[in-house]
Design a protein around this motif. Structure first.
Motif, short mmCIF file in Angstrom:
data_model
loop_
_atom_site.label_atom_id
_atom_site.label_comp_id
_atom_site.label_asym_id
_atom_site.label_seq_id
_atom_site.Cartn_x
_atom_site.Cartn_y
_atom_site.Cartn_z
N PRO A 81 3.59 8.27 -6.57
CA PRO A 81 3.32 6.69 -6.37
C PRO A 81 4.35 5.84 -7.38
CG PRO A 81 1.64 7.64 -7.74
CD PRO A 81 2.58 8.91 -7.15
N LYS A 82 4.41 4.60 -6.94
CA LYS A 82 5.21 3.76 -7.71
C LYS A 82 4.31 2.82 -8.70
CE LYS A 82 9.25 3.44 -4.86
NZ LYS A 82 10.08 4.30 -6.12
N THR A 83 4.70 2.29 -10.01
CA THR A 83 3.84 1.48 -10.60
C THR A 83 3.77 0.23 -10.20
OG1 THR A 83 5.43 0.79 -12.24
CG2 THR A 83 4.72 2.87 -12.78
N LEU A 84 2.75 -0.71 -10.76
CA LEU A 84 2.71 -1.85 -10.15
C LEU A 84 3.91 -2.92 -10.45
CD1 LEU A 84 0.25 -3.55 -8.81
CD2 LEU A 84 -0.17 -4.14 -11.07
N LYS B 235 -4.17 4.27 -9.78
CA LYS B 235 -4.45 5.04 -10.89
C LYS B 235 -4.01 4.31 -12.04
CE LYS B 235 -3.74 9.60 -8.82
NZ LYS B 235 -3.13 10.69 -8.77
N PRO B 236 -4.94 4.58 -13.11
CA PRO B 236 -4.77 3.88 -14.48
C PRO B 236 -3.49 3.80 -15.00
CG PRO B 236 -6.94 5.00 -14.49
CD PRO B 236 -6.05 5.47 -13.38
N GLU B 237 -2.58 4.95 -14.81
CA GLU B 237 -1.26 4.97 -15.13
C GLU B 237 -0.39 4.24 -14.52
OE1 GLU B 237 -2.31 8.97 -12.95
OE2 GLU B 237 -3.14 7.37 -14.35
N GLU C 33 -6.00 -7.58 -8.24
CA GLU C 33 -7.45 -7.11 -7.84
C GLU C 33 -7.30 -6.00 -7.06
OE1 GLU C 33 -10.89 -9.06 -4.82
OE2 GLU C 33 -8.98 -10.16 -5.20
N TYR C 34 -6.36 -5.66 -6.14
CA TYR C 34 -6.27 -4.67 -5.39
C TYR C 34 -5.93 -3.41 -6.46
CZ TYR C 34 -4.07 -1.01 -2.19
OH TYR C 34 -4.11 -0.02 -1.40
N ALA C 35 -5.04 -3.70 -7.12
CA ALA C 35 -4.67 -2.44 -8.23
C ALA C 35 -5.72 -2.06 -9.08
CB ALA C 35 -3.74 -3.05 -8.98
N ALA C 36 -6.73 -3.01 -9.59
CA ALA C 36 -7.87 -2.45 -10.20
C ALA C 36 -8.66 -1.62 -9.45
CB ALA C 36 -8.53 -3.67 -10.56
N GLU D 160 0.79 -1.19 -0.10
CA GLU D 160 0.09 -0.15 -0.19
C GLU D 160 1.06 1.31 -0.04
OE1 GLU D 160 -2.39 3.44 0.93
OE2 GLU D 160 -0.76 2.58 2.21
N ALA D 161 1.85 1.17 0.87
CA ALA D 161 2.93 2.32 0.93
C ALA D 161 3.64 2.82 -0.19
CB ALA D 161 3.97 2.13 2.11
N LEU D 162 3.86 1.46 -1.10
CA LEU D 162 4.71 1.81 -2.35
C LEU D 162 3.95 2.54 -3.59
CD1 LEU D 162 6.81 -1.35 -2.48
CD2 LEU D 162 7.72 0.81 -2.17
N THR D 163 2.47 1.90 -3.49
CA THR D 163 1.39 2.12 -4.54
C THR D 163 0.65 3.54 -4.20
OG1 THR D 163 -0.08 0.79 -3.77
CG2 THR D 163 1.42 -0.08 -5.55
N ALA D 164 0.56 4.00 -2.94
CA ALA D 164 -0.11 5.08 -2.75
C ALA D 164 -0.15 6.31 -3.51
CB ALA D 164 -0.13 5.30 -1.03
N ALA D 165 -1.06 6.90 -3.74
CA ALA D 165 -0.84 8.24 -4.63
C ALA D 165 -1.38 9.43 -3.76
CB ALA D 165 -1.82 8.16 -5.95
#
Length: 594
Positions: free
Chosen positions: A532-535, A574-576, A567-570, A520-525
């Motif tokens: 935020p980092k990408t997937l 963010k789409p990008e 599933e979490y990413a979807a 969550e911390a890595l991907t949080a926008a």
């Protein structure tokens, strides 16, 4: 057919058995359903209804059964009761005494009606008669019993309809059975009241948890978002572990109570952050404290630029070479502009501060500017005490452009959480100072925006979380909340904090929460200090953490293979941010087998 009222001894034995059964039932819906069914069987009634008071204004249908019509509504039937609630008061606000159930709720009296069609003077049975016309049924005998708790308050009404004799004919409810029905109603009321109390206490606990989360959210909006997303991701991965049919988690499962315990722990996993100063939690630049002190530094550069302009003008007035003076002025201005841009770049903390950069920063810091106003005027009592440690120098005074002053430092007072042998087994190592706001010291931070003192204060939130949670008298089914919530910064090799636990010392939910917290911390926008980092970037970083034995390899493998990360990413990225992830077989192989 004999009934309970024909066999008093059997009736009392049945009453005792019913009381034992009711006290053992934990599900509120099944409890209410069982009360009605047992009361029907006990009195040999053909139909019955259980009402509960709602907001002191109405009786809401909870369970409805009619054997002749084959009606089963409410409870475990899955059929919603379509009848409107019974109003306890008229439109004028007066007690509704014409409805038999409402009358019973107001007076607390047992009401035995032999024939609803012949006793219409006191009670209004028009609704019952309309029901009979529509269904072809005939409601005759009514036994309406108040459900009174131990405080003497009516919490609901039990209504039984059409008692039957041994031959199956509808008869009035016999007077001899009434004391036992009242005893049954009393047992039922206590059971319902206990379940309501448990539900209310659970609601109170959930509300307190929401209150804490809201307080963290208000204090730091991005932390509030984190506190909401980590529970969702944790639950997704734990559910994947529960559903695993083979591998290390094939025998892992959680009961309903354990799921609730996990959810409570998830929502409280960062409750200690409520003690962390927001200017550290949200520290977006190196000089930021209550505000970003880069503005102070900018103003000093502005002073130096004005000084350069004054020097130029004085030189011209004194008859100096105008061209030389102008060239020197422009060079000085360009240098100051460039140096401030460099200091501003250092403040952002985007790039590694190499030794050469630190050396240049220190050179810039040696510039001086002239202060003509006292720095002891208009300050707080606490700052006044710090400044009074050194006598004030006579004005005007030359000061360095950037400084690490004595009043920037707050000494540490006590080592409660990091003292050797502390009560909680924490292995935190506290810096010598509580805070260090030194300008050169902060601008020289190697990576990011946090000093050693800042980082300790942030890490301390984990210890504060454990201290707060372990101080609470958790009931038996929630006693693992502190352990679940307090382990998400531990590492599998024992180098984490605050206790330095190893993999085998941690439960599966605690290890899951560590993965959820990191991802969550890595991907949080919504972080103010980083994009935020990408997937794919996030997964790659976590693969290295697996190799370093920081996160659980089996759970990370499950995280990828189950598709939980997708599933979490979807739902939350963010789409990008959502790109292709190259999940190599080597990355999926447990680290201990390499």
């Amino acid at each position: 057919m004999e009934t309970a009222q024909d066999r008093p001894a059997d009736a009392y034995r049945q009453l005792i058995d019913i009381g034992i059964a009711l006290s053992a039932e934990r599900d509120p819906a099944r409890l209410r359903e069982r009360i009605l069914l047992e009361a029907k069987a006990f009195t040999n009634a053909d139909a019955g209804t259980l009402y509960l008071k709602s907001k002191g204004k109405e009786l809401q249908f909870q369970i409805l059964r009619n054997d002749t019509l084959g009606l089963a509504m409410g409870g475990t039937s899955g059929v919603e009761i379509s009848f409107p609630p019974v109003q306890l008061f008229t439109e004028k606000g007066e007690p509704n005494m014409r409805n038999v159930a409402s009358h019973c709720a107001h007076t607390g009296e047992l009401i035995n009606v032999a024939d609803a069609y012949s006793e219409t003077d006191e009670f209004d049975f028009s609704g019952t008669q309309e029901f009979d016309r529509r269904t072809g049924y005939r409601c005759r005998s009514f036994l309406t019993v108040p459900l009174m708790n131990h405080n003497g308050f009516v919490i609901g009404v039990l209504q039984l309809i059409n008692a039957k004799d041994a031959s199956g004919h509808v008869v009035p409810f016999a007077a001899g059975i009434l004391p036992m029905v009242q005893a049954l109603a009393s047992q039922a009321a206590v059971s319902i009241d206990n379940r309501l109390l448990i539900e209310e206490l659970k609601l109170l606990l959930d509300s307190f948890i929401s209150l804490i989360a809201a307080a963290i959210d208000t204090k730091s909006p991005y932390t509030g978002g984190h506190c909401q997303r980590v529970p969702l991701l944790t639950e997704m991965l734990v559910r994947a572990a529960c559903e695993a049919e083979d591998g290390p988690f094939k025998d892992f499962n959680l009961t309903e109570a354990e799921w609730y315990e996990l959810r409570v722990a998830c929502w409280l996993h960062d409750c200690g952050k409520i003690t962390t100063p927001e200017h550290i939690v949200d520290k977006a630049t190196k000089l930021e404290a209550i505000y970003d002190r880069i503005h102070e530094v900018r103003m000093r550069f502005e002073v130096l630029k004005r000084d350069a302009e004054i020097k130029l003008l004085k030189g011209k007035l004194a008859g100096g070479d105008s061209a030389e003076l102008q060239a020197a002025y422009e060079a000085e201005i360009a240098t100051l502009d460039e140096e401030f841009a460099f200091v501003g770049e250092c403040n952002v903390g985007g790039e590694f501060m190499a030794p050469a950069k630190i050396e240049r920063l220190q050179q810039i810091a040696e510039r001086t500017w002239t202060r003509t106003l006292s720095n002891r005027i208009g300050i707080s009592y606490a700052e006044q005490r710090r400044r009074d440690e050194i006598p004030e120098r006579p004005l005007p005074v030359e000061e360095k452009l950037l400084e690490d002053r004595y009043d920037h430092v707050s000494p540490r007072e006590g080592l409660r959480l990091s003292a050797p042998g502390n009560l909680w087994g924490f292995n935190l190592k506290a810096p010598e100072r509580e805070f260090n706001l030194g300008e050169v010291y902060n601008l020289s931070i190697g990576r990011g925006t946090l000093t050693e003192e800042d980082r300790y204060k942030i890490n301390e939130h984990m210890a504060q979380t454990i201290v707060m949670l372990e101080s609470l008298p958790w009931p038996r089914h929630l006693r693992r909340v502190p352990e679940y919530a307090g382990g998400h910064h531990e590492k599998m090799d024992g180098t984490g904090y605050p206790r330095g636990l190893k993999r085998e010392e941690m439960s599966v939910p605690a290890r899951v929460m560590a993965i959820a917290d990191i991802f969550e911390a890595l991907t949080a926008a919504d972080r103010p200090y980083k994009p935020p980092k990408t997937l794919s970037e996030s997964i790659r970083i976590m693969q290295f953490m697996v190799k370093d034995n920081h996160i659980d390899p089996d759970l990370f493998k499950l995280f990828l293979e189950s598709g939980v990360y997708k599933e979490y990413a979807a739902q939350h990225l963010k789409p990008e941010q959502i790109d292709e992830v190259d999940v190599e077989a080597e990355a999926l192989r447990p680290a201990r087998s390499r």
